[in-house]
Design a protein around this motif. Structure first.
Motif, PDB file in Angstrom:
ATOM      1  N   ALA A  50      53.855 -43.587  -3.748  1.00 27.90           N
ATOM      2  CA  ALA A  50      52.742 -44.760  -3.118  1.00 27.90           C
ATOM      3  C   ALA A  50      53.510 -45.570  -2.237  1.00 27.90           C
ATOM      4  O   ALA A  50      52.774 -46.258  -1.489  1.00 27.90           O
ATOM      5  N   ASP A  51      55.047 -46.069  -2.827  1.00 29.20           N
ATOM      6  CA  ASP A  51      55.333 -47.130  -1.473  1.00 29.20           C
ATOM      7  C   ASP A  51      56.310 -46.526  -0.640  1.00 29.20           C
ATOM      8  O   ASP A  51      55.675 -47.666  -0.070  1.00 29.20           O
ATOM      9  N   ILE A  52      55.698 -44.982  -0.254  1.00 29.97           N
ATOM     10  CA  ILE A  52      56.284 -44.444   0.289  1.00 29.97           C
ATOM     11  C   ILE A  52      55.253 -44.836   1.764  1.00 29.97           C
ATOM     12  O   ILE A  52      55.019 -45.362   2.746  1.00 29.97           O
ATOM     13  N   GLU A  53      54.188 -44.099   1.252  1.00 30.59           N
ATOM     14  CA  GLU A  53      52.833 -44.296   1.601  1.00 30.59           C
ATOM     15  C   GLU A  53      52.587 -45.686   1.605  1.00 30.59           C
ATOM     16  O   GLU A  53      52.202 -45.770   3.170  1.00 30.59           O
ATOM     17  N   GLN A  54      52.653 -46.210   0.930  1.00 25.01           N
ATOM     18  CA  GLN A  54      52.521 -48.396   1.505  1.00 25.01           C
ATOM     19  C   GLN A  54      53.459 -48.865   3.015  1.00 25.01           C
ATOM     20  O   GLN A  54      52.606 -49.474   3.703  1.00 25.01           O
ATOM     21  N   ALA A  55      54.602 -48.361   3.076  1.00 23.40           N
ATOM     22  CA  ALA A  55      55.587 -48.839   3.793  1.00 23.40           C
ATOM     23  C   ALA A  55      54.901 -48.237   5.436  1.00 23.40           C
ATOM     24  O   ALA A  55      54.290 -48.798   5.638  1.00 23.40           O
TER      25      ALA A  55
END
Length: 142
Positions: free
Chosen positions: A21-26
């Motif tokens: 999710a952190d990667i997607e949010q970035a």
């Protein structure tokens, strides 16, 4: 005992989902693009793993969530590492493993994935990883 094992796996799934999710949010990706965040994670993990000395690689992996650790070790042959690649070759390999176009290119993918992983690794271990990669790669490691 069985509930303890379930708890360990459930915790690992939750932590892995946080990393993805952190990667997607970035990148502003919706969760239905999980295949892209996984591809980014897997590519960067494998390339980093293959640049580290065996002992450092194992110490780093020990701090990752169990599920991510499995991805990290998938296909690993410790007799073949560390593989020496300069920065340009490393980024070329990122592009080969992660074939999606994203802002910041291959270097951005590396930074994004490593930023997501950094929250799950102690500061001391993170510094050990930075110190263990070739000098021209350390600037792209957050």
């Amino acid at each position: 005992m069985a509930s303890n094992i379930y708890s360990t796996f459930q915790s690992s799934i939750e932590k892995t989902n946080l990393i993805l999710a952190d990667i997607e949010q970035a990148y502003g990706w919706p969760p239905d693009r999980r295949d892209q965040s996984y591809a980014a994670l897997r590519t960067v993990l494998h390339l980093l793993r293959d640049r580290l000395p065996v002992e450092e690689s194992a110490q780093f992996a020990a701090q990752l969530p169990v599920l991510v650790r499995g991805v990290y070790y998938d296909g690993w042959n410790p007799t073949d590492v560390p593989i020496k690649l300069n920065r340009d070759d490393f980024l070329y390999e990122v592009r080969q493993g992660f074939r999606y176009d994203v802002d910041g290119g291959a270097e951005g993918v590396v930074r994004t994935v490593l930023n997501a992983l950094r929250r799950h690794v102690t500061e001391g271990e993170w510094e050990d990883v930075r110190a263990s990669v070739p000098r021209d790669l350390s600037p792209i490691i957050p």
